[in-house]
Design a protein around this motif. Structure first.
Motif, mmCIF file in Angstrom:
data_model
loop_
_atom_site.group_PDB
_atom_site.id
_atom_site.type_symbol
_atom_site.label_atom_id
_atom_site.label_comp_id
_atom_site.label_asym_id
_atom_site.label_seq_id
_atom_site.Cartn_x
_atom_site.Cartn_y
_atom_site.Cartn_z
ATOM 1 N N GLY A 109 0.931 -1.294 0.107
ATOM 2 C CA GLY A 109 -0.006 0.019 0.085
ATOM 3 C C GLY A 109 0.884 1.061 -0.004
ATOM 4 O O GLY A 109 1.886 1.343 0.846
ATOM 5 N N GLY A 110 0.403 2.484 -0.747
ATOM 6 C CA GLY A 110 0.888 3.403 -0.613
ATOM 7 C C GLY A 110 0.203 4.455 -1.459
ATOM 8 O O GLY A 110 -0.609 4.117 -1.852
ATOM 9 N N LYS A 111 0.583 5.802 -1.420
ATOM 10 C CA LYS A 111 -0.204 6.881 -1.830
ATOM 11 C C LYS A 111 0.535 8.248 -2.102
ATOM 12 O O LYS A 111 1.748 8.436 -1.257
ATOM 13 C CB LYS A 111 -1.323 7.265 -1.109
ATOM 14 N N GLY A 112 0.355 8.782 -2.925
ATOM 15 C CA GLY A 112 1.213 10.208 -3.172
ATOM 16 C C GLY A 112 0.560 11.313 -3.880
ATOM 17 O O GLY A 112 -0.651 11.188 -4.048
ATOM 18 N N GLY A 113 1.237 12.357 -4.276
ATOM 19 C CA GLY A 113 0.609 13.464 -5.076
ATOM 20 C C GLY A 113 1.314 14.765 -4.571
ATOM 21 O O GLY A 113 2.356 14.838 -4.022
ATOM 22 N N SER A 114 0.408 15.735 -4.916
ATOM 23 C CA SER A 114 0.753 17.044 -4.461
ATOM 24 C C SER A 114 -0.449 17.903 -4.472
ATOM 25 O O SER A 114 -1.433 17.681 -4.889
ATOM 26 C CB SER A 114 1.540 17.833 -6.018
ATOM 27 N N ASP A 115 -0.194 19.179 -3.785
ATOM 28 C CA ASP A 115 -1.029 20.210 -3.666
ATOM 29 C C ASP A 115 -1.392 20.957 -4.985
ATOM 30 O O ASP A 115 -2.090 22.089 -4.915
ATOM 31 C CB ASP A 115 -0.915 21.048 -2.453
ATOM 32 N N PHE A 116 -0.832 20.512 -6.039
ATOM 33 C CA PHE A 116 -0.950 21.187 -7.571
ATOM 34 C C PHE A 116 -2.293 21.005 -7.663
ATOM 35 O O PHE A 116 -2.958 19.947 -7.475
ATOM 36 C CB PHE A 116 -0.071 20.606 -8.416
ATOM 37 N N ASP A 117 -2.923 22.110 -8.308
ATOM 38 C CA ASP A 117 -4.483 22.115 -8.961
ATOM 39 C C ASP A 117 -4.313 21.863 -10.479
ATOM 40 O O ASP A 117 -4.164 23.155 -10.927
ATOM 41 C CB ASP A 117 -5.198 23.122 -8.304
ATOM 42 N N PRO A 118 -4.882 20.866 -10.900
ATOM 43 C CA PRO A 118 -4.584 20.824 -12.612
ATOM 44 C C PRO A 118 -5.706 21.898 -13.287
ATOM 45 O O PRO A 118 -5.552 22.192 -14.369
ATOM 46 C CB PRO A 118 -4.913 19.525 -13.076
ATOM 47 N N LYS A 119 -6.778 22.038 -12.297
ATOM 48 C CA LYS A 119 -7.993 22.813 -13.097
ATOM 49 C C LYS A 119 -7.336 24.275 -13.336
ATOM 50 O O LYS A 119 -6.632 24.857 -12.455
ATOM 51 C CB LYS A 119 -9.058 22.916 -11.856
ATOM 52 N N GLY A 120 -7.789 24.825 -14.500
ATOM 53 C CA GLY A 120 -7.353 26.119 -14.811
ATOM 54 C C GLY A 120 -6.014 26.134 -15.481
ATOM 55 O O GLY A 120 -5.488 27.217 -15.671
ATOM 56 N N LYS A 121 -4.998 25.194 -15.449
ATOM 57 C CA LYS A 121 -3.605 25.012 -15.999
ATOM 58 C C LYS A 121 -3.860 24.681 -17.518
ATOM 59 O O LYS A 121 -4.785 23.803 -18.082
ATOM 60 C CB LYS A 121 -2.889 24.048 -15.530
ATOM 61 N N SER A 122 -3.096 24.935 -18.427
ATOM 62 C CA SER A 122 -2.814 24.606 -19.635
ATOM 63 C C SER A 122 -1.936 23.270 -19.676
ATOM 64 O O SER A 122 -1.398 22.905 -18.788
ATOM 65 C CB SER A 122 -1.877 25.659 -20.572
ATOM 66 N N ASP A 123 -2.216 22.708 -20.863
ATOM 67 C CA ASP A 123 -1.564 21.287 -21.045
ATOM 68 C C ASP A 123 0.144 21.534 -21.081
ATOM 69 O O ASP A 123 0.624 20.535 -20.047
ATOM 70 C CB ASP A 123 -1.816 20.637 -22.467
ATOM 71 N N ASN A 124 0.449 22.537 -21.257
ATOM 72 C CA ASN A 124 2.053 22.643 -21.036
ATOM 73 C C ASN A 124 2.369 22.993 -19.825
ATOM 74 O O ASN A 124 3.491 22.392 -19.327
ATOM 75 C CB ASN A 124 2.472 23.989 -22.062
ATOM 76 N N GLU A 125 1.466 23.760 -19.088
ATOM 77 C CA GLU A 125 1.838 23.922 -17.593
ATOM 78 C C GLU A 125 1.896 22.566 -16.731
ATOM 79 O O GLU A 125 2.690 22.195 -16.019
ATOM 80 C CB GLU A 125 0.729 24.890 -16.933
#
Length: 456
Positions: A109-125
């Motif tokens: 078992g594991g989990k990960g991620g970030s407080d980054f929000d993909p909403k409102g970001k461009s594909d390049n960002e």
């Protein structure tokens, strides 16, 4: 141990500890295992520095909680959402450890991620963020070490960017992520697996009570929350089987079937409407823009207290999305089966309401299934994707769906039989699936840890 600064993790730990109590009273030697298993084997935290489209530096927190590897490589998703913190990831990794055990596949078992929000970001960002995130994470994962997957905010686009960044950094094409595209190492049925598996699990619950496991009646009313991957495919499978889906929701509100004096108007959601929602959500749209005859969008609300009659409730949005008050509302609406498509979708107060109804028994009893059992189909097919990657093969959709159905059946039977063995109930009372899931998953992990010398 007490973790006051980590409320989500503390909730998950309390829920497990409480339901394990009758088992530990009969097998006290396992108390040491509970003390040890609640501490993750490793917590990795790092800075993610990326550049926005204006050329400005942006920074986020990156995490990977490698919780337990007693049964196999760490396995669990990468969540990209502003709410991400260590408490949430520890709770998710802790739950994932026992969920993965219930699949019968060798996964830790594991989990990960970030407080980054993909909403409102461009594909390049998003691509630049993923490249930076994977530059650090690639040091800590591998096909026999840790195999992340998608989660909230991490869909096919993000998995593709993560995989490409890993491949460039490590110069190897390896099955180090699941949820990949079907043409480059992914598995058929993976997008559908959590929602499909949820419905398969509930079918067995229904069969235990009613001697039939089908949803094939338009009079069976299914309330679903969320409108992401899990909710979409749970709705599609329920509709395919013949049931009537009467709600979906998102962070802005709930789309519910209209009713007058307790009687519903119009028809249930159709396959075409759900596919429209799927296309909308893929573009970052809101459920409030969907126009469905006989339905209304209620801003700022979840569906549970808005519906006069419900047979099956499937929380598929996020953690703690059903309160004690909403659980009471569902009981008043006649709900008989509640199964979590989301992780820890019900608050402890809601679980207590459902479990009290179950213990009281009778024709109005509610049977509740926790997420670690009911929604394990997603990670199960991730495990099947890992197996296909190891063989350099792609199984047919029919083969994968058949294996998924078998895994969900075995998971249900294990939860049921474990509850019947360890929890003494009054005659005629339905077994506690939450206790069965927790005890079954815990015993499997604890026994592997003991065999490997992690406790004695």
């Amino acid at each position: 141990m007490v973790h006051p600064a980590e409320p989500e993790f503390q909730q998950a730990l309390n829920e497990l500890s409480t339901t394990l109590a009758p088992f530990l009273a009969q097998a006290p030697e396992y108390k040491k295992a509970l003390e040890i298993v609640q501490i993750p084997e490793r917590v990795i935290q790092f800075r993610v520095l990326w550049e926005d489209d204006q050329g400005r530096p942006q920074v986020n927190n990156g995490y990977r909680v490698q919780y337990n590897s007693a049964l196999g490589p760490y396995k669990g998703g990468l969540r990209l959402h502003p709410s991400v913190n260590l408490s949430i990831l520890k709770f998710l990794g802790f739950e994932q450890t026992f969920k993965n055990a219930l699949t019968g596949i060798n996964m830790g078992g594991g989990k990960g991620g970030s407080d980054f929000d993909p909403k409102g970001k461009s594909d390049n960002e998003i691509r630049r963020f993923c490249n930076s995130f994977m530059a650090e994470l690639s040091r800590h994962i591998g096909k026999d070490t840790d195999v992340p997957a998608g989660d909230i905010g991490t869909g096919a686009r993000e998995i593709g960017f993560f995989f490409g960044a890993y491949k460039k950094a490590r110069n190897e094409f390896a099955g180090i992520l699941t949820g990949k595209g079907a043409s480059w190492g992914g598995s058929f049925i993976r997008p559908e697996a959590t929602g499909y598996g949820l419905v398969y699990f509930v079918e067995h619950m229904i069969a235990h009570v009613r001697s039939t496991k089908t949803f094939n009646s338009a009079s069976t009313l299914v309330s679903i929350s969320g409108s992401g991957n899990v909710a979409q495919y749970a709705a599609l499978k329920a509709i395919e089987l013949g049931a009537t889906v009467i709600s979906l929701s998102d962070s802005k509100g709930a789309l519910v079937r209209k009713h007058t004096n307790g009687e519903y108007e119009g028809k249930g959601l159709t396959k075409e409407i759900v596919l429209e929602v799927q296309e909308l959500k893929a573009k970052g749209g809101l459920l409030s823009s969907v126009r469905v005859e006989g339905y209304e969008f209620v801003p700022g609300k979840r569906p549970w207290a808005l519906l006069p009659r419900v047979d099956i409730a499937l929380p598929c949005a996020t953690q703690n999305e059903v309160s004690g008050e909403e659980a009471e509302a569902l009981i008043n609406a006649g709900v008989k089966f509640v199964a979590e498509g989301s992780n820890m979708g019900c608050t402890q107060e809601a679980i207590d309401v459902f479990e009290t109804s179950r213990i009281q028994g009778g024709p109005d009893a509610v049977w509740y299934a926790p997420g670690k059992a009911a929604n394990c189909g997603g990670v199960a097919v991730s495990g099947l994707e890992m197996a296909q990657n190891s063989q350099r093969l792609t199984w047919t959709p029919q083969d994968v769906d058949s294996k998924l159905a078998g895994i969900m059946s075995n998971c249900y039977q294990n939860c049921l039989s474990t509850a019947q063995r360890w929890i003494k109930e009054e005659e005629g009372v339905l077994p506690s699936l939450v206790a069965g899931a927790n005890i079954s998953g815990f015993i499997k992990v604890a026994d592997a840890m003991r065999a490997q010398g992690d406790w004695w």
